[in-house]
Design a protein around this motif. Structure first.
Motif, short mmCIF file in Angstrom:
data_model
loop_
_atom_site.label_atom_id
_atom_site.label_comp_id
_atom_site.label_asym_id
_atom_site.label_seq_id
_atom_site.Cartn_x
_atom_site.Cartn_y
_atom_site.Cartn_z
N GLN A 1 -6.79 -6.07 -13.66
CA GLN A 1 -6.02 -5.14 -12.84
C GLN A 1 -6.53 -5.11 -11.41
O GLN A 1 -5.75 -5.06 -10.45
N LEU A 2 -7.85 -5.16 -11.25
CA LEU A 2 -8.43 -5.16 -9.90
C LEU A 2 -8.05 -6.44 -9.17
O LEU A 2 -7.68 -6.40 -7.99
N LEU A 3 -8.11 -7.56 -9.87
CA LEU A 3 -7.73 -8.84 -9.26
C LEU A 3 -6.25 -8.83 -8.89
O LEU A 3 -5.87 -9.34 -7.82
N THR A 4 -5.42 -8.24 -9.73
CA THR A 4 -3.98 -8.17 -9.46
C THR A 4 -3.69 -7.34 -8.21
O THR A 4 -2.83 -7.70 -7.40
N VAL A 5 -4.39 -6.24 -8.06
CA VAL A 5 -4.22 -5.40 -6.87
C VAL A 5 -4.58 -6.19 -5.61
O VAL A 5 -3.86 -6.17 -4.60
N ALA A 6 -5.70 -6.92 -5.66
CA ALA A 6 -6.13 -7.71 -4.51
C ALA A 6 -5.11 -8.80 -4.19
O ALA A 6 -4.78 -9.03 -3.01
N MET A 7 -4.57 -9.46 -5.22
CA MET A 7 -3.58 -10.50 -4.99
C MET A 7 -2.28 -9.92 -4.47
O MET A 7 -1.59 -10.56 -3.66
N THR A 8 -1.93 -8.72 -4.89
CA THR A 8 -0.72 -8.06 -4.41
C THR A 8 -0.82 -7.79 -2.91
O THR A 8 0.12 -8.04 -2.15
N VAL A 9 -1.96 -7.28 -2.50
CA VAL A 9 -2.18 -7.00 -1.07
C VAL A 9 -2.12 -8.30 -0.27
O VAL A 9 -1.48 -8.37 0.79
N TYR A 10 -2.74 -9.34 -0.80
CA TYR A 10 -2.76 -10.62 -0.10
C TYR A 10 -1.36 -11.22 0.00
O TYR A 10 -0.95 -11.69 1.06
N ALA A 11 -0.61 -11.21 -1.12
CA ALA A 11 0.74 -11.75 -1.12
C ALA A 11 1.64 -10.96 -0.17
O ALA A 11 2.47 -11.53 0.55
N GLY A 12 1.46 -9.63 -0.14
CA GLY A 12 2.24 -8.80 0.78
C GLY A 12 1.93 -9.12 2.22
O GLY A 12 2.83 -9.16 3.08
N TRP A 13 0.67 -9.35 2.51
CA TRP A 13 0.26 -9.72 3.86
C TRP A 13 0.90 -11.05 4.25
O TRP A 13 1.45 -11.20 5.34
N GLY A 14 0.85 -12.02 3.35
CA GLY A 14 1.43 -13.32 3.63
C GLY A 14 2.93 -13.25 3.84
O GLY A 14 3.49 -13.92 4.72
N ALA A 15 3.61 -12.42 3.04
CA ALA A 15 5.05 -12.26 3.19
C ALA A 15 5.38 -11.62 4.53
O ALA A 15 6.38 -11.97 5.18
N THR A 16 4.54 -10.69 4.96
CA THR A 16 4.76 -10.04 6.27
C THR A 16 4.59 -11.05 7.40
O THR A 16 5.39 -11.08 8.35
N VAL A 17 3.58 -11.90 7.29
CA VAL A 17 3.36 -12.95 8.29
C VAL A 17 4.57 -13.88 8.33
O VAL A 17 5.07 -14.25 9.41
N GLY A 18 5.07 -14.25 7.14
CA GLY A 18 6.24 -15.13 7.08
C GLY A 18 7.49 -14.46 7.66
O GLY A 18 8.31 -15.11 8.32
N PHE A 19 7.63 -13.16 7.42
CA PHE A 19 8.80 -12.42 7.92
C PHE A 19 8.82 -12.42 9.44
O PHE A 19 9.85 -12.66 10.07
#
Length: 249
Positions: A228-246
């Protein structure tokens, strides 16, 4: 790993390999391919569990559990053939073949990417459902079909990355399960048979699973607090990457 964790890991890895500002930028793609690819890769990361009759994708269509059950029997059961390097190669070959399925209506200069559209629609539907972005499978499939249709219609030349995306997502699922105590049979159908001396070695005992191949159980059991902790970290990272792409888009 749980379905949502697999999906998030797929999106995060796609961000990592395609976004220079938020990762390694190994694969050069346009911003729209980064964003769409993250969703597709999230859905592709659920495909290996097509060998389990109770997996999320088993309920994606009527009778889906029968299909996944049949796949499981044909590949030796859950976490057997579908969780091997052989399956990864098979998925890549199938995705490449499907990407060549096109249809050109009379009078059209550009072919409609039918195969790419099918791949994208299915993966997007799986992703939005497991991530609870859609409450029902009907809405999930409609979302996937519309999104894939827009991509195939308006960006017909922007689908070359789909086979790569599907394969990456599929492989990421196997890596996720490799980090759990269950492990994965990387070399299936070849199952190594180490000697008794090797089997009794402390390191080998940690890595070897008699019925599940190899494991590096850093996240423990499926659904553990570490996962669960790893998933939270990956969620934040994926969201950051999506924002950069946007913003790049």
């Amino acid at each position: 790993m749980m379905g949502a964790s697999h999906a998030i890991s797929g999106a995060a890895v796609w961000v990592a390999i395609t976004t220079p500002a938020a990762g390694f930028g190994i694969l050069s793609v346009d911003p729209i391919e980064r964003i769409a690819g993250a969703i597709v890769c999230a859905g592709a990361a659920l495909l290996p569990d097509a060998d389990h009759p109770n997996a999320t994708i088993a309920y994606s269509v009527p009778g889906g559990s029968l299909v996944t059950g049949a796949i499981g029997k044909a590949t030796g059961g859950h976490r057997k053939g579908m969780h091997s390097l052989l399956a990864v190669v098979g998925v890549l070959a199938a995705a490449i073949a499907l990407s060549h399925v096109t249809f050109t209506p009379d009078g059209w200069d550009t072919a409609i990417q039918v195969g790419a559209g099918i791949m994208a629609a299915a993966c997007i539907a799986f992703a939005v459902k497991v991530l609870h972005l859609a409450r029902s499978w009907l809405v999930a499939w409609l979302t996937g079909i519309v999104a894939a249709g827009i991509t195939s219609w308006f960006f017909p030349s922007h689908t070359w990355w789909l086979p790569v995306c599907l394969t990456v997502g599929y492989f990421v699922h196997l890596l996720g399960d490799f980090l759990t105590v269950g492990g994965v049979p990387w070399l299936w159908p070849i199952m190594p048979k180490p000697s008794k001396t090797v089997r009794e070695h402390p390191i080998w005992k940690q890595l070897w699973r008699p019925f599940g191949g190899f494991a590096l159980p850093l996240v423990g059991k499926t659904g553990s607090w570490r996962e669960q902790l790893l998933t939270v970290a990956m969620t934040v990272y994926a969201g950051w990457g999506a924002t950069v792409g946007f913003f790049a888009l």
